[in-house]
Motif scaffolding. Structure first.
Motif, PDB file in Angstrom:
ATOM      1  N   THR A  86       7.967  42.637   4.111  1.00 11.89           N
ATOM      2  CA  THR A  86       8.046  43.635   3.047  1.00 11.89           C
ATOM      3  C   THR A  86       7.009  43.345   1.964  1.00 11.89           C
ATOM      4  O   THR A  86       6.448  42.250   1.897  1.00 11.89           O
ATOM      5  CB  THR A  86       9.448  43.650   2.398  1.00 11.89           C
ATOM      6  OG1 THR A  86       9.662  42.403   1.721  1.00 11.89           O
ATOM      7  CG2 THR A  86      10.533  43.847   3.450  1.00 11.89           C
ATOM      8  N   GLU A  87       6.795  44.363   1.113  1.00 10.83           N
ATOM      9  CA  GLU A  87       5.833  44.176   0.024  1.00 10.83           C
ATOM     10  C   GLU A  87       6.334  43.122  -0.964  1.00 10.83           C
ATOM     11  O   GLU A  87       5.541  42.355  -1.516  1.00 10.83           O
ATOM     12  CB  GLU A  87       5.609  45.515  -0.697  1.00 10.83           C
ATOM     13  CG  GLU A  87       4.393  45.538  -1.603  1.00 10.83           C
ATOM     14  CD  GLU A  87       3.090  45.383  -0.842  1.00 10.83           C
ATOM     15  OE1 GLU A  87       2.104  44.945  -1.475  1.00 10.83           O
ATOM     16  OE2 GLU A  87       3.045  45.681   0.369  1.00 10.83           O
ATOM     17  N   ARG A  90       5.511  39.814   0.302  1.00 16.69           N
ATOM     18  CA  ARG A  90       4.074  39.563   0.149  1.00 16.69           C
ATOM     19  C   ARG A  90       3.779  38.991  -1.242  1.00 16.69           C
ATOM     20  O   ARG A  90       3.021  38.036  -1.399  1.00 16.69           O
ATOM     21  CB  ARG A  90       3.295  40.863   0.372  1.00 16.69           C
ATOM     22  CG  ARG A  90       1.795  40.657   0.591  1.00 16.69           C
ATOM     23  CD  ARG A  90       1.065  41.992   0.609  1.00 16.69           C
ATOM     24  NE  ARG A  90       1.652  42.932   1.538  1.00 16.69           N
ATOM     25  CZ  ARG A  90       1.396  42.953   2.842  1.00 16.69           C
ATOM     26  NH1 ARG A  90       0.550  42.075   3.361  1.00 16.69           N
ATOM     27  NH2 ARG A  90       1.964  43.846   3.616  1.00 16.69           N
ATOM     28  N   TRP A  91       4.426  39.574  -2.251  1.00 14.69           N
ATOM     29  CA  TRP A  91       4.232  39.104  -3.622  1.00 14.69           C
ATOM     30  C   TRP A  91       4.820  37.710  -3.810  1.00 14.69           C
ATOM     31  O   TRP A  91       4.209  36.842  -4.457  1.00 14.69           O
ATOM     32  CB  TRP A  91       4.872  40.079  -4.613  1.00 14.69           C
ATOM     33  CG  TRP A  91       4.006  41.266  -4.917  1.00 14.69           C
ATOM     34  CD1 TRP A  91       4.113  42.525  -4.389  1.00 14.69           C
ATOM     35  CD2 TRP A  91       2.883  41.298  -5.802  1.00 14.69           C
ATOM     36  NE1 TRP A  91       3.140  43.329  -4.892  1.00 14.69           N
ATOM     37  CE2 TRP A  91       2.360  42.609  -5.774  1.00 14.69           C
ATOM     38  CE3 TRP A  91       2.270  40.351  -6.618  1.00 14.69           C
ATOM     39  CZ2 TRP A  91       1.264  42.993  -6.524  1.00 14.69           C
ATOM     40  CZ3 TRP A  91       1.177  40.720  -7.368  1.00 14.69           C
ATOM     41  CH2 TRP A  91       0.677  42.034  -7.331  1.00 14.69           C
ATOM     42  N   THR A 112      -5.220  42.398   1.494  1.00 17.99           N
ATOM     43  CA  THR A 112      -5.151  43.814   1.145  1.00 17.99           C
ATOM     44  C   THR A 112      -5.861  43.997  -0.197  1.00 17.99           C
ATOM     45  O   THR A 112      -6.045  43.036  -0.956  1.00 17.99           O
ATOM     46  CB  THR A 112      -3.694  44.304   1.023  1.00 17.99           C
ATOM     47  OG1 THR A 112      -3.076  43.649  -0.089  1.00 17.99           O
ATOM     48  CG2 THR A 112      -2.892  44.009   2.285  1.00 17.99           C
ATOM     49  N   GLU A 114      -4.773  45.408  -2.873  1.00 19.82           N
ATOM     50  CA  GLU A 114      -3.857  45.100  -3.970  1.00 19.82           C
ATOM     51  C   GLU A 114      -3.731  43.600  -4.176  1.00 19.82           C
ATOM     52  O   GLU A 114      -3.797  43.096  -5.306  1.00 19.82           O
ATOM     53  CB  GLU A 114      -2.482  45.703  -3.686  1.00 19.82           C
ATOM     54  CG  GLU A 114      -1.500  45.535  -4.837  1.00 19.82           C
ATOM     55  CD  GLU A 114      -0.152  46.161  -4.521  1.00 19.82           C
ATOM     56  OE1 GLU A 114       0.331  45.956  -3.390  1.00 19.82           O
ATOM     57  OE2 GLU A 114       0.410  46.858  -5.393  1.00 19.82           O
TER      58      GLU A 114
END
Length: 203
Positions: A86-87, A90-91, A112, A114
């Protein structure tokens, strides 16, 4: 772990929320403030979750008082995922392993637009870390100084009150003694020295 981290979280959030409006504004201008704290140590050791969101919530009636306040804790030691699905993961991966990542050749999970932009920002923060730590130490010193000044003022007030109470007690004692002396003098003037002698004998 900071000894008053929970209080610091609330203080920081409230400062940001309060700063949105000035004298003459109305409460309608207030916007939600979402505070995110990235913790290298676990604040809640007995909880396995990495991400802990907090809101103003009435548990009994399942009511949210306001959606303007959100405080999110990311307990990095609790995150053990081996796959980035999930995003949010990722963070979290970036926050936990970002210092070991080569910005020029990031791993696939962070490759990516971002994430590359985020890593560039983190690099700038890292370069300014010394200035940030200096600012933070000065802020802590000011807060400590204010605390000491407040405590000294409290002790001073207590001392002044004790001195005042002592002075009042001495004054009352002097008043009683003056009244006694006046009565003894009146007895002497009336030729009642024997009574005066008995009084002094009793004293």
């Amino acid at each position: 772990m900071h000894p008053a981290l929970s209080a610091r979280m609330l203080y920081t959030w409230s400062s940001m929320y309060h700063s949105q409006i000035k004298k003459g504004d109305d409460f309608g201008k207030l916007k939600p403030v979402i505070s995110i704290w990235i913790l290298n140590e676990s604040l809640f050791d007995k909880v396995d979750d990495c991400h802990l969101p907090f809101v103003l919530y009435n548990q009994k009636n399942q009511l949210v008082l306001s959606e303007d306040i959100e405080i999110h804790l990311l307990q990095l030691p609790k995150w053990q995922s081996q796959q980035i699905k999930t995003e949010k993961e990722r963070w979290i991966y970036l926050f936990k392993e970002g210092k070991n990542v080569d910005v020029d050749t990031p791993p696939e999970a962070l490759n990516t637009d971002e994430m590359r932009q985020a890593m560039e920002v983190l690099n700038r923060f890292s370069e300014n870390q010394e200035n940030y730590l200096l600012y933070q130490s000065r802020l802590d010193a000011i807060l400590l100084q204010n605390t000491l000044v407040s405590e000294m003022a409290k002790v001073k007030r207590e001392r002044e009150q004790a001195i005042k109470r002592e002075a009042q007690a001495i004054k009352r004692e002097e008043q009683v003694q003056a009244k006694l002396d006046s009565l003894l003098l009146q007895l002497k003037e009336r030729g009642m020295d024997d009574v005066v002698s008995e009084v002094f004998k009793e004293k």
